[in-house]
Enzyme design. Structure first.
Site, mmCIF file in Angstrom:
data_model
loop_
_atom_site.group_PDB
_atom_site.id
_atom_site.type_symbol
_atom_site.label_atom_id
_atom_site.label_comp_id
_atom_site.label_asym_id
_atom_site.label_seq_id
_atom_site.Cartn_x
_atom_site.Cartn_y
_atom_site.Cartn_z
ATOM 1 C CE1 TYR A 118 -3.605 -2.535 0.184
ATOM 2 C CE2 TYR A 118 -2.512 -3.353 2.144
ATOM 3 C CZ TYR A 118 -3.447 -3.507 1.154
ATOM 4 O OH TYR A 118 -4.234 -4.623 1.109
ATOM 5 N N PRO A 131 -11.104 -0.216 -2.740
ATOM 6 C CG PRO A 131 -11.159 -2.281 -1.699
ATOM 7 C CD PRO A 131 -10.579 -0.907 -1.562
ATOM 8 C CE1 TYR A 436 -25.194 -32.766 -7.024
ATOM 9 C CE2 TYR A 436 -25.737 -30.421 -6.954
ATOM 10 C CZ TYR A 436 -25.982 -31.697 -7.427
ATOM 11 O OH TYR A 436 -27.017 -31.918 -8.302
ATOM 12 C CG ASP A 441 -14.104 -19.017 -1.680
ATOM 13 O OD1 ASP A 441 -14.529 -17.920 -2.076
ATOM 14 O OD2 ASP A 441 -12.899 -19.338 -1.720
ATOM 15 C CB THR A 476 -4.555 -10.900 2.883
ATOM 16 O OG1 THR A 476 -3.630 -9.991 2.292
ATOM 17 C CG2 THR A 476 -5.837 -10.210 3.239
HETATM 18 N N1 COA Z 1 -19.888 -29.155 2.378
HETATM 19 C C1 COA Z 1 -20.892 -28.399 2.849
HETATM 20 N N2 COA Z 1 -20.725 -27.110 3.277
HETATM 21 C C2 COA Z 1 -19.493 -26.590 3.194
HETATM 22 C C3 COA Z 1 -18.397 -27.329 2.700
HETATM 23 C C4 COA Z 1 -18.630 -28.679 2.283
HETATM 24 N N3 COA Z 1 -17.647 -29.436 1.802
HETATM 25 N N4 COA Z 1 -17.300 -26.534 2.751
HETATM 26 C C5 COA Z 1 -17.695 -25.354 3.246
HETATM 27 N N5 COA Z 1 -19.014 -25.388 3.535
HETATM 28 C C6 COA Z 1 -19.830 -24.313 4.138
HETATM 29 C C7 COA Z 1 -19.148 -23.643 5.314
HETATM 30 O O1 COA Z 1 -19.404 -24.315 6.520
HETATM 31 C C8 COA Z 1 -19.740 -22.253 5.270
HETATM 32 O O2 COA Z 1 -21.032 -22.313 5.850
HETATM 33 P P1 COA Z 1 -21.872 -20.979 6.288
HETATM 34 O O3 COA Z 1 -22.447 -20.378 5.046
HETATM 35 O O4 COA Z 1 -22.926 -21.541 7.158
HETATM 36 O O5 COA Z 1 -20.902 -20.099 6.995
HETATM 37 C C9 COA Z 1 -19.930 -21.990 3.803
HETATM 38 O O6 COA Z 1 -19.990 -23.278 3.180
HETATM 39 C C10 COA Z 1 -18.845 -21.162 3.175
HETATM 40 O O7 COA Z 1 -17.596 -21.837 3.200
HETATM 41 P P2 COA Z 1 -16.545 -21.677 1.993
HETATM 42 O O8 COA Z 1 -17.274 -21.356 0.761
HETATM 43 O O9 COA Z 1 -15.670 -22.876 1.970
HETATM 44 O O10 COA Z 1 -15.726 -20.391 2.319
HETATM 45 P P3 COA Z 1 -15.299 -19.645 3.648
HETATM 46 O O11 COA Z 1 -16.488 -18.956 4.227
HETATM 47 O O12 COA Z 1 -14.545 -20.574 4.508
HETATM 48 O O13 COA Z 1 -14.365 -18.527 3.058
HETATM 49 C C11 COA Z 1 -12.332 -17.528 2.351
HETATM 50 C C12 COA Z 1 -13.175 -18.808 2.367
HETATM 51 C C13 COA Z 1 -11.038 -17.795 1.644
HETATM 52 C C14 COA Z 1 -13.089 -16.449 1.572
HETATM 53 C C15 COA Z 1 -12.104 -17.069 3.824
HETATM 54 O O14 COA Z 1 -11.364 -18.061 4.502
HETATM 55 C C16 COA Z 1 -11.304 -15.813 3.952
HETATM 56 O O15 COA Z 1 -10.100 -15.845 4.099
HETATM 57 N N6 COA Z 1 -12.009 -14.648 3.918
HETATM 58 C C17 COA Z 1 -11.392 -13.344 3.989
HETATM 59 C C18 COA Z 1 -11.099 -12.833 2.607
HETATM 60 C C19 COA Z 1 -10.743 -11.378 2.627
HETATM 61 O O16 COA Z 1 -10.087 -10.885 3.512
HETATM 62 N N7 COA Z 1 -11.240 -10.697 1.586
HETATM 63 C C20 COA Z 1 -11.139 -9.279 1.496
HETATM 64 C C21 COA Z 1 -9.936 -8.743 0.854
HETATM 65 S S1 COA Z 1 -10.113 -7.002 0.702
#
Ligand code: COA
Length: 637
Positions: A118, A131, A436, A441, A476
């Site tokens: 930054y 953003p 599934y 994500d 991050t």
């Molecule tokens: N089967 C069923 N459900 C699942 C699953 C599976 N195999 N894997 C994940 N899920 C569920 C999770 O339990 C979660 O449930 P919820 O909606 O009830 O919370 C949901 O699906 C989402 O999980 P997932 O899609 O795997 O992503 P995440 O929420 O763990 O996020 C990242 C992943 C990378 C986005 C997160 O770890 C992160 O780092 N976020 C910050 C990013 C950031 O800083 N961005 C801004 C930059 S400016």
């Protein structure tokens, strides 16, 4: 030390396997009064960011290169890596240096990262770093509605601020682990300040007395609005509305120079112009007032009329850069950490300067504010007379005028160059991948990989931000979404010689590989920040930069033609940002349960890229992936 926090905080989502868990709306403070020392106690209980093992990073680096570099390049890089990590080699020395740094600092990475990503990044913050956030269209369409909504929004931010000031913000969790809350303390009353080679950030939140005003921008004119009464209570919505009306009626004409446009400049140019601007005492006082303010509120004028289909894309333009000088780009101070933007037509959102924080804390604050604005209005106490908000003045010398003109031209070029498309993918959201048993994500990231491959018949280096907030002062790391598994999946998807069962198998493997990289990244074991740290250690030790970092493959690995980020929210909003390379895309998405909001950006000056085409390709990829799963008996719901 955790004991105190455990007793005082609201524990939400402790049992969840993954996912960033935000407290539900409206966030209830854990205590109505100040809990002094709670923040520090929480922070001290967090683990320190680890330094991953050298060999692990070297192996994973080679694996990450496999799908994006040529065979010959990879062979050469393998030799460089061998040399770098050999016993008694430079890699070991740098690793020891990093481990020592980790022992002597709260977080071995954060300060370097903020500086490099930054403060020493010299491209304009607008589009290239800050953003924008597009909120759902609000229920008003005239000046009066704009003012009333703005007043409620201010009250909502002050409500959230009370939790920050009282140290009563509920702690957030990721994968069941508590997160660093520091970023919440960095976003209010702070501002970036341009420098000649490096910028800085000033944070007045902890100064005494702490700031009690916001700055309102209307028609490119700046006003100080005190938001607390003399007894320390926040102004009521009625009082705020009255003050905002006064501001609007004393800034009707657009007769002043849009000084704020200077903040859109290349940072070196702005750094020079800044020195000149603040030589004048009045200018310095005005700039100080903006920098010290709790946040800025931009009351925007109209934007060009667009079709309903293009409404969200136009709102993204407004939040990201204001649309150019004939629209709202001058109605901003882009160095300000947090700017709320409210149009007269019900368009609302924000823009934030990235150095102090990532998207999720900003979105959590905004989620709270939006919910607050929806609360039924309470009976307001009788109005206490208030002094008029003070206008901030600037004396414009011919030199400053020249700087403003140059900034206007550059801003307009940038506005012309940026192409952004916001879509609401309405066919499904997190529900389908979850059904599934796949990570939503990872599923979306694989759809992005497929979309890109279909457009270009190749894979590219892809960045997804991963939170390091499980660690104290964590920011991050990078999830590298392009893997050998993702490459095998996208190459097979449209291959008529492959059976569907095999394609499903490859999809599942690619999704699993992505989720496993995500776990590695959020646990501090990804490769990118570690490699950066080793390079920075060489700089600190005054060693020559190892060949590994001068290698063409390293440059390729960092040329992110897909720069992506998930920013989830409770409100149906979407964050947006520009591409990070001239021939790339910026993709931000908010996966809701039954739909997904996407913002895709590219530069018009690049003939290869087109935001609308990628957005369409992502929609198609998501639908085709679901169809494949539905058709295949193996992938049962
Ligand atoms: N089967 C069923 N459900 C699942 C699953 C599976 N195999 N894997 C994940 N899920 C569920 C999770 O339990 C979660 O449930 P919820 O909606 O009830 O919370 C949901 O699906 C989402 O999980 P997932 O899609 O795997 O992503 P995440 O929420 O763990 O996020 C990242 C992943 C990378 C986005 C997160 O770890 C992160 O780092 N976020 C910050 C990013 C950031 O800083 N961005 C801004 C930059 S400016």
């Amino acid at each position: 030390m955790w004991g105190i926090c455990r007793r005082t905080m609201v524990k939400v989502g402790m049992a969840k396997p993954c996912g960033l868990t935000k407290p539900s709306h409206l966030v209830k403070p854990v205590s109505a009064t100040r809990v002094a020392g709670r923040y520090l106690t929480h922070q001290q209980g967090l683990p320190q960011l680890p330094v991953p093992p050298l060999q692990q990073t070297c192996e994973r680096y080679i694996m990450a290169l496999e799908p994006i570099v040529e065979v010959d390049e990879l062979k050469y890089t393998k030799e460089l890596v061998e040399d770098f990590q050999k016993a008694g080699g430079v890699g070991e020395r740098l690793q020891r240096g990093l481990e020592k740094r980790a022992c002597n600092t709260e977080n071995w990475l954060s300060e370097w990262w903020v500086r490099l990503a930054y403060l020493e990044y010299r491209m304009p913050v607008v589009v290239h770093s800050s953003p924008g956030l597009v909120l759902p269209h609000m229920n008003f369409s005239d000046k009066q509605g704009q003012i009333r909504f703005a007043a409620k929004l201010i009250a909502g931010v002050l409500d959230f601020k009370t939790m920050i000031d009282n140290e009563t913000l509920p702690v957030e969790y990721l994968g069941g682990k508590p997160l660093c809350m520091n970023q919440y303390y960095e976003v209010l009353s702070s501002c970036r300040v341009p420098g000649l080679k490096r910028d800085s950030v000033v944070n007045h939140a902890r100064s005494s007395p702490s700031p009690k005003h916001i700055v309102v921008v209307n028609n490119s004119q700046f006003f100080v609005l005190d938001v607390y009464n003399s007894d320390g209570t926040p102004l009521t919505v009625d009082q705020l509305s009255l003050q905002l009306k006064r501001i609007c009626s004393s800034s009707v004409a657009k007769c002043t120079e849009p000084v704020g446009i200077l903040t859109t400049q290349h940072r070196d140019s702005w750094g020079r112009a800044y020195i000149n601007l603040i030589k004048d005492k009045t200018n310095k006082e005005s700039v100080d007032a903006i920098q010290r303010s709790i946040f800025t509120l931009c009351l925007d004028g109209a934007m060009p009329a667009v079709s309903e289909e293009m409404y969200r894309s136009s709102a993204a333009v407004q939040m990201l850069h204001g649309g150019g000088t004939q629209w709202n780009s001058g109605n901003r101070w882009f160095d300000k950490t947090l700017q709320f933007i409210i149009g007269e037509d019900g368009t609302c959102g924000a823009n934030y300067e990235h150095a102090p924080a990532e998207g999720p804390p900003i979105v959590a604050l905004i989620d709270h504010v939006v919910e607050y604005t929806r609360k039924p209005e309470m009976v307001q106490p009788p109005m206490v007379p208030l002094p008029s908000p003070k206008k901030l003045h600037f004396s414009i010398t011919p030199e400053i005028k020249r700087d403003i003109e140059e900034a206007k031209q550059n801003m307009n070029k940038l506005a012309q160059d940026l192409d952004i498309r916001v879509i609401m993918f309405g066919h499904f959201g997190k529900n389908i991948p979850k059904a599934y048993k796949m990570s939503p994500d990872a599923f979306i990231q694989m759809a992005l990989q497929l979309a890109y491959y279909r457009m270009y018949q190749r894979c590219c280096a892809t960045y997804e931000s991963a939170s390091l907030r499980m660690f104290r002062l964590g920011r991050t790391d990078t999830i590298r979404s392009t893997s050998s598994a993702s490459a095998a999946f996208v190459k097979s998807f449209d291959d008529p010689n492959k059976q569907n069962a095999e394609k499903v198998d490859l999809m599942e493997k690619a999704v699993k590989a992505h989720r496993s990289y995500t776990n590695m990244a959020i646990n501090g074991q990804a490769i990118d920040r570690h490699l950066l740290g080793l390079k920075m250690q060489a700089v600190d030790d005054k060693l020559s930069i190892p060949d590994l970092f001068k290698d063409a493959a390293y440059a390729k690995a960092l040329h992110y033609q897909l720069s992506t980020s998930q920013v989830p929210s409770k409100t149906d909003c979407v964050m947006c940002f520009g591409p990070v390379v001239p021939n790339g895309y910026g993709v931000c998405y908010n996966p809701m349960n039954n739909h997904i909001n996407f913002a895709v950006s590219s530069f018009n000056s690049c003939e290869e890229t087109n935001a609308a085409d990628l957005a369409q390709a992502v929609e198609d990829a998501l639908l085709d992936m679901r169809k494949l799963l539905e058709q295949n008996p193996r992938a049962k719901l």
